[in-house]
Write a protein that holds these residues in place. Structure first.
Motif, PDB file in Angstrom:
ATOM      1  N   PHE A 137       0.791  -1.222   0.000  1.00 30.56           N
ATOM      2  CA  PHE A 137       0.000   0.000   0.000  1.00 30.56           C
ATOM      3  C   PHE A 137       0.833   1.287   0.000  1.00 30.56           C
ATOM      4  O   PHE A 137       0.457   2.281  -0.580  1.00 30.56           O
ATOM      5  CB  PHE A 137      -0.950   0.035   1.206  1.00 30.56           C
ATOM      6  CG  PHE A 137      -2.147  -0.846   1.043  1.00 30.56           C
ATOM      7  CD1 PHE A 137      -3.098  -0.584   0.073  1.00 30.56           C
ATOM      8  CD2 PHE A 137      -2.333  -1.947   1.856  1.00 30.56           C
ATOM      9  CE1 PHE A 137      -4.203  -1.398  -0.086  1.00 30.56           C
ATOM     10  CE2 PHE A 137      -3.434  -2.777   1.719  1.00 30.56           C
ATOM     11  CZ  PHE A 137      -4.373  -2.503   0.743  1.00 30.56           C
ATOM     12  N   GLY A 138       1.946   1.310   0.709  1.00 29.93           N
ATOM     13  CA  GLY A 138       2.724   2.544   0.750  1.00 29.93           C
ATOM     14  C   GLY A 138       1.957   3.694   1.362  1.00 29.93           C
ATOM     15  O   GLY A 138       1.294   3.551   2.387  1.00 29.93           O
ATOM     16  N   THR A 139       2.002   4.856   0.699  1.00 29.14           N
ATOM     17  CA  THR A 139       1.440   6.083   1.279  1.00 29.14           C
ATOM     18  C   THR A 139      -0.045   6.265   0.991  1.00 29.14           C
ATOM     19  O   THR A 139      -0.629   7.253   1.433  1.00 29.14           O
ATOM     20  CB  THR A 139       2.190   7.310   0.758  1.00 29.14           C
ATOM     21  OG1 THR A 139       2.029   7.385  -0.676  1.00 29.14           O
ATOM     22  CG2 THR A 139       3.668   7.244   1.095  1.00 29.14           C
ATOM     23  N   GLY A 140      -0.667   5.362   0.247  1.00 27.09           N
ATOM     24  CA  GLY A 140      -2.047   5.598  -0.172  1.00 27.09           C
ATOM     25  C   GLY A 140      -3.106   5.176   0.818  1.00 27.09           C
ATOM     26  O   GLY A 140      -4.292   5.442   0.622  1.00 27.09           O
ATOM     27  N   LEU A 141      -2.719   4.529   1.910  1.00 27.14           N
ATOM     28  CA  LEU A 141      -3.708   3.959   2.831  1.00 27.14           C
ATOM     29  C   LEU A 141      -4.187   4.994   3.848  1.00 27.14           C
ATOM     30  O   LEU A 141      -3.387   5.683   4.469  1.00 27.14           O
ATOM     31  CB  LEU A 141      -3.092   2.773   3.569  1.00 27.14           C
ATOM     32  CG  LEU A 141      -4.053   1.871   4.342  1.00 27.14           C
ATOM     33  CD1 LEU A 141      -4.912   1.066   3.378  1.00 27.14           C
ATOM     34  CD2 LEU A 141      -3.276   0.943   5.260  1.00 27.14           C
ATOM     35  N   GLY A 176      -0.139  -0.628   6.280  1.00 24.89           N
ATOM     36  CA  GLY A 176      -1.018  -0.502   7.439  1.00 24.89           C
ATOM     37  C   GLY A 176      -0.947   0.840   8.110  1.00 24.89           C
ATOM     38  O   GLY A 176      -1.799   1.172   8.932  1.00 24.89           O
ATOM     39  N   LEU A 177       0.062   1.654   7.760  1.00 22.63           N
ATOM     40  CA  LEU A 177       0.202   2.987   8.341  1.00 22.63           C
ATOM     41  C   LEU A 177      -0.414   4.036   7.429  1.00 22.63           C
ATOM     42  O   LEU A 177      -0.372   3.925   6.209  1.00 22.63           O
ATOM     43  CB  LEU A 177       1.682   3.327   8.575  1.00 22.63           C
ATOM     44  CG  LEU A 177       2.470   2.413   9.511  1.00 22.63           C
ATOM     45  CD1 LEU A 177       3.897   2.926   9.654  1.00 22.63           C
ATOM     46  CD2 LEU A 177       1.806   2.311  10.880  1.00 22.63           C
ATOM     47  N   LYS A 201       7.925  10.932   4.933  1.00 25.14           N
ATOM     48  CA  LYS A 201       6.551  11.265   5.279  1.00 25.14           C
ATOM     49  C   LYS A 201       6.429  11.268   6.805  1.00 25.14           C
ATOM     50  O   LYS A 201       7.246  10.676   7.503  1.00 25.14           O
ATOM     51  CB  LYS A 201       5.581  10.243   4.671  1.00 25.14           C
ATOM     52  CG  LYS A 201       5.489  10.331   3.137  1.00 25.14           C
ATOM     53  CD  LYS A 201       6.714   9.791   2.462  1.00 25.14           C
ATOM     54  CE  LYS A 201       6.659   9.973   0.946  1.00 25.14           C
ATOM     55  NZ  LYS A 201       7.950   9.568   0.325  1.00 25.14           N
ATOM     56  N   PRO A 202       5.405  11.929   7.348  1.00 28.37           N
ATOM     57  CA  PRO A 202       5.274  11.984   8.803  1.00 28.37           C
ATOM     58  C   PRO A 202       5.367  10.624   9.487  1.00 28.37           C
ATOM     59  O   PRO A 202       6.030  10.479  10.517  1.00 28.37           O
ATOM     60  CB  PRO A 202       3.898  12.630   9.004  1.00 28.37           C
ATOM     61  CG  PRO A 202       3.773  13.541   7.817  1.00 28.37           C
ATOM     62  CD  PRO A 202       4.405  12.799   6.672  1.00 28.37           C
ATOM     63  N   ALA A 203       4.724   9.604   8.925  1.00 25.54           N
ATOM     64  CA  ALA A 203       4.751   8.281   9.563  1.00 25.54           C
ATOM     65  C   ALA A 203       6.119   7.617   9.463  1.00 25.54           C
ATOM     66  O   ALA A 203       6.364   6.621  10.148  1.00 25.54           O
ATOM     67  CB  ALA A 203       3.685   7.375   8.951  1.00 25.54           C
ATOM     68  N   ASN A 204       7.011   8.138   8.628  1.00 23.87           N
ATOM     69  CA  ASN A 204       8.388   7.639   8.589  1.00 23.87           C
ATOM     70  C   ASN A 204       9.204   8.118   9.778  1.00 23.87           C
ATOM     71  O   ASN A 204      10.196   7.485  10.154  1.00 23.87           O
ATOM     72  CB  ASN A 204       9.116   8.098   7.324  1.00 23.87           C
ATOM     73  CG  ASN A 204       8.617   7.464   6.047  1.00 23.87           C
ATOM     74  OD1 ASN A 204       8.431   8.143   5.046  1.00 23.87           O
ATOM     75  ND2 ASN A 204       8.417   6.156   6.046  1.00 23.87           N
ATOM     76  N   ILE A 205       8.808   9.269  10.358  1.00 24.45           N
ATOM     77  CA  ILE A 205       9.709   9.913  11.321  1.00 24.45           C
ATOM     78  C   ILE A 205       9.086  10.243  12.671  1.00 24.45           C
ATOM     79  O   ILE A 205       9.815  10.541  13.621  1.00 24.45           O
ATOM     80  CB  ILE A 205      10.306  11.209  10.730  1.00 24.45           C
ATOM     81  CG1 ILE A 205       9.200  12.224  10.396  1.00 24.45           C
ATOM     82  CG2 ILE A 205      11.151  10.914   9.509  1.00 24.45           C
ATOM     83  CD1 ILE A 205       9.722  13.593  10.045  1.00 24.45           C
ATOM     84  N   LEU A 206       7.762  10.198  12.784  1.00 27.74           N
ATOM     85  CA  LEU A 206       7.131  10.578  14.045  1.00 27.74           C
ATOM     86  C   LEU A 206       6.791   9.350  14.880  1.00 27.74           C
ATOM     87  O   LEU A 206       6.211   8.388  14.372  1.00 27.74           O
ATOM     88  CB  LEU A 206       5.846  11.380  13.776  1.00 27.74           C
ATOM     89  CG  LEU A 206       6.036  12.755  13.138  1.00 27.74           C
ATOM     90  CD1 LEU A 206       4.674  13.369  12.802  1.00 27.74           C
ATOM     91  CD2 LEU A 206       6.826  13.684  14.051  1.00 27.74           C
ATOM     92  N   PRO A 207       7.139   9.343  16.171  1.00 27.13           N
ATOM     93  CA  PRO A 207       6.773   8.232  17.046  1.00 27.13           C
ATOM     94  C   PRO A 207       5.284   8.296  17.390  1.00 27.13           C
ATOM     95  O   PRO A 207       4.699   9.378  17.363  1.00 27.13           O
ATOM     96  CB  PRO A 207       7.640   8.472  18.290  1.00 27.13           C
ATOM     97  CG  PRO A 207       7.920   9.936  18.302  1.00 27.13           C
ATOM     98  CD  PRO A 207       7.946  10.365  16.858  1.00 27.13           C
ATOM     99  N   PRO A 208       4.689   7.151  17.689  1.00 28.75           N
ATOM    100  CA  PRO A 208       5.347   5.851  17.840  1.00 28.75           C
ATOM    101  C   PRO A 208       5.506   5.050  16.556  1.00 28.75           C
ATOM    102  O   PRO A 208       6.283   4.111  16.512  1.00 28.75           O
ATOM    103  CB  PRO A 208       4.413   5.112  18.802  1.00 28.75           C
ATOM    104  CG  PRO A 208       3.060   5.653  18.475  1.00 28.75           C
ATOM    105  CD  PRO A 208       3.274   7.108  18.148  1.00 28.75           C
ATOM    106  N   VAL A 209       4.763   5.389  15.468  1.00 25.51           N
ATOM    107  CA  VAL A 209       4.767   4.487  14.310  1.00 25.51           C
ATOM    108  C   VAL A 209       6.098   4.481  13.572  1.00 25.51           C
ATOM    109  O   VAL A 209       6.397   3.531  12.850  1.00 25.51           O
ATOM    110  CB  VAL A 209       3.623   4.829  13.323  1.00 25.51           C
ATOM    111  CG1 VAL A 209       2.279   4.602  13.967  1.00 25.51           C
ATOM    112  CG2 VAL A 209       3.752   6.224  12.767  1.00 25.51           C
ATOM    113  N   CYS A 210       6.930   5.503  13.757  1.00 24.24           N
ATOM    114  CA  CYS A 210       8.219   5.510  13.069  1.00 24.24           C
ATOM    115  C   CYS A 210       9.081   4.329  13.496  1.00 24.24           C
ATOM    116  O   CYS A 210       9.975   3.906  12.751  1.00 24.24           O
ATOM    117  CB  CYS A 210       8.949   6.826  13.293  1.00 24.24           C
ATOM    118  SG  CYS A 210       9.513   7.092  14.994  1.00 24.24           S
TER     119      CYS A 210
END
Length: 538
Positions: A137-141, A176-177, A201-210
């Motif tokens: 999915f990458g960034t499209g989800l 899933g992110l 992208k934000p989900a690459n670098i922001l905790p907790p999902v990073c």
């Protein structure tokens, strides 16, 4: 990033299939690096969605096959649903699969939806994949995974405890992110390595999902960087070059001397917390600033002076009955207030009504940049900036709270009020026209113009006593230098946070998180400076 991709094709006439091909090559380079330098003879499972992320995956599969890898491509959606560039790349590997010579390696195989379970349910060190690529999915989800894909995410998470676990690589973002969110929206893939394109992208670098990204690689695939710069985003990631550039702007010249490099005044310490003043003062002295003075309660002066670096000046001032700085001390340091370029207040102060009056008076009457930390933040909570109506923002105010202190500044205790850390930092910094450093995992630096910067350096070993005081001293020293040399203060605070975190990472490597102390971090500043100053000119 979707806008950047669109404009790359429409404005610069770079076909999207070329970007996809470049993405495949970038992924192949990272995978080869992670598998020891070559993919020859390696077994690689590529899980492909039907969109552009899956198109990157099918392009990658073809490239890996040409480089000598045995590749299994698992389509996570029916073949008929693949469209556009993803369809084109799928047809290419279908042709390769149909035309390959039987029983000869390397091989390329294609399996339909659900085939990944054959590889992942019972991984075998002799036949299981060496690497698994998540290109679903990458960034499209923007919504939780369906049950089929949730099972995939859970089964992959279950591989973490097996002896035969393959290297897990995510394309752009773990499946899933939601790319724009820092919190999970449901089940998600855990990667050892994530390769994202053009910009994180934000989900690459922001905790907790990073944390689920593993090691992050940001690869350029041909999008003109001016398109990225032109986007309206006001969220940034600090980079090594930002720190390097600041050090070059404030570098030592042949005619450097103490007054040219600035004077940092630290108002710190109390009867019970003299060590905080020592840590703050010593860190400031190591920052490159010309002069450091600590103003402390008279009863604490000798204790602080005996442990501070000999270059640090310590002055005793009026104190309260419980050994904290008294309001009357303001008149005693009037000469220091005139001479200093930056003020830092809060390290080791005590919560006293007279001290509160002193802190408020300093904050309202100062004529230089000021850093407020620790108990000084508590004494000013809930926060009201006496200069927030200034149009020229002549005297920057820098606040450095941890999350508990930040909630008190806002005027609440519920953790939900800062659930979205980026939005909370941006709102507070713009509303009060301050620079806000929110400490913790991936510290955030917010500016009065709405810009928020994420700092990637540092580790949990910095969560020990004294590291906040060390950071305050470094920021105070950096700001004093910047004001003397007319360097932007927001840029300066960001550089101070990055370099102090980098020193913490060096301390972790030298001593380990269990053993490292705030004093170790201070001493590792020299290693951080040396490393950054050896960066070649670009």
């Amino acid at each position: 990033m979707r806008e950047v991709d669109r404009l790359t094709t429409e404005k610069y006439r770079i076909p999207s299939i070329i970007l996809m091909e470049n993405a495949g090559h970038a992924l192949a380079r990272v995978i080869a690096k992670k598998l020891g330098g070559s993919v020859v003879g390696k077994s690689i499972l590529v899980l492909c969605g039907k969109g552009n992320n899956g198109g990157d995956g099918t392009a990658l599969a073809r490239i890996l096959w040409t480089q000598g890898a045995n590749v299994n491509v698992c389509l996570m959606f029916p073949d008929i649903e693949f469209k556009g560039d993803a369809r084109h790349n799928l047809e290419l590997i279908q042709n390769l699969h149909a035309g390959q010579t039987p029983f000869r390696e390397p091989t390329i195989c294609i399996t339909e939806t659900g085939g990944h379970r054959d590889f992942l349910d019972n991984p075998d060190k002799n036949f299981g994949p060496d690497a698994v690529v998540d290109a679903i999915f990458g960034t499209g989800l923007t919504r939780p995974l369906n049950e089929e894909h949730s099972i995939f995410a859970r089964s992959f998470a279950g591989l973490t405890d097996t002896a035969n676990r393959p290297v897990c690589i995510a394309v752009d973002l773990p499946t899933g992110l939601d790319a724009d969110k820092s919190a999970p929206i449901g089940e998600y893939f855990r990667a050892d390595v994530t390769v994202t394109f053009t910009s994180p992208k934000p989900a690459n670098i922001l905790p907790p999902v990073c944390r689920s990204n593993g090691e992050l690689f940001v690869e350029q695939i041909g999008s003109p960087l001016e398109l990225v710069d032109a986007q309206p985003s006001d969220l940034y990631l600090l980079e090594r070059l930002d720190a390097v550039n600041w050090l070059r702007k404030t570098g030592f010249s042949d005619d450097s001397y103490k007054n040219k490099r600035g004077h940092a005044l630290l108002i710190a310490g109390s009867e019970s917390y003299s060590g905080a003043a020592v840590l703050c003062g010593n860190a400031a002295m190591r920052s490159g600033v010309g002069l450091v003075t600590i103003a402390a309660p008279k009863s604490s002066k000798d204790s602080i002076a005996s442990r501070a670096l000999p270059e640090v000046i310590v002055r005793g001032v009026a104190e309260t009955d419980n050994g904290s700085i008294a309001a009357e001390a303001f008149a005693e340091i009037s000469d220091l207030l005139e001479k200093s370029d930056s003020i830092a207040i809060g390290s080791g102060l005590s919560l006293d009504e007279s001290t509160k009056r002193f802190v408020n008076k300093i904050a309202s009457e100062r004529r230089q940049a000021m850093i407020i930390d620790a108990d000084a933040l508590t004494l000013l909570s809930p926060f009201s900036n006496p200069h927030e109506d200034r149009a020229d923002w002549e005297f920057p105010l820098i606040l450095t709270p941890h999350e508990g202190e930040f909630r008190r500044l806002i005027g609440g205790t519920d953790k939900e009020i800062i659930k979205d850390r980026v939005a909370a930092v941006r709102d507070f910094a713009t509303r009060h026209q301050v620079i806000l450093v929110l400490k913790g995992e991936r510290a955030l630096i917010g500016g009065p113009d709405g810009k928020v910067i994420v700092n990637p350096t540092g580790n949990s070993g910095l969560g020990k006593a004294g590291n906040g005081d060390t950071l305050t001293g470094i920021i105070a020293g950096f700001v004093a230098q910047a004001l003397r040399m007319k360097v932007d203060i927001f840029e300066t605070v960001a550089a101070a946070v990055y370099i102090s975190g980098m020193a913490g990472d060096i301390a972790e490597k030298k001593y380990g998180r269990h053993v490292m102390t705030a004093s170790d971090v201070r001493e590792c500043l020299s290693d951080a400076f040396a490393d950054l100053l050896h960066e070649p000119e670009r």
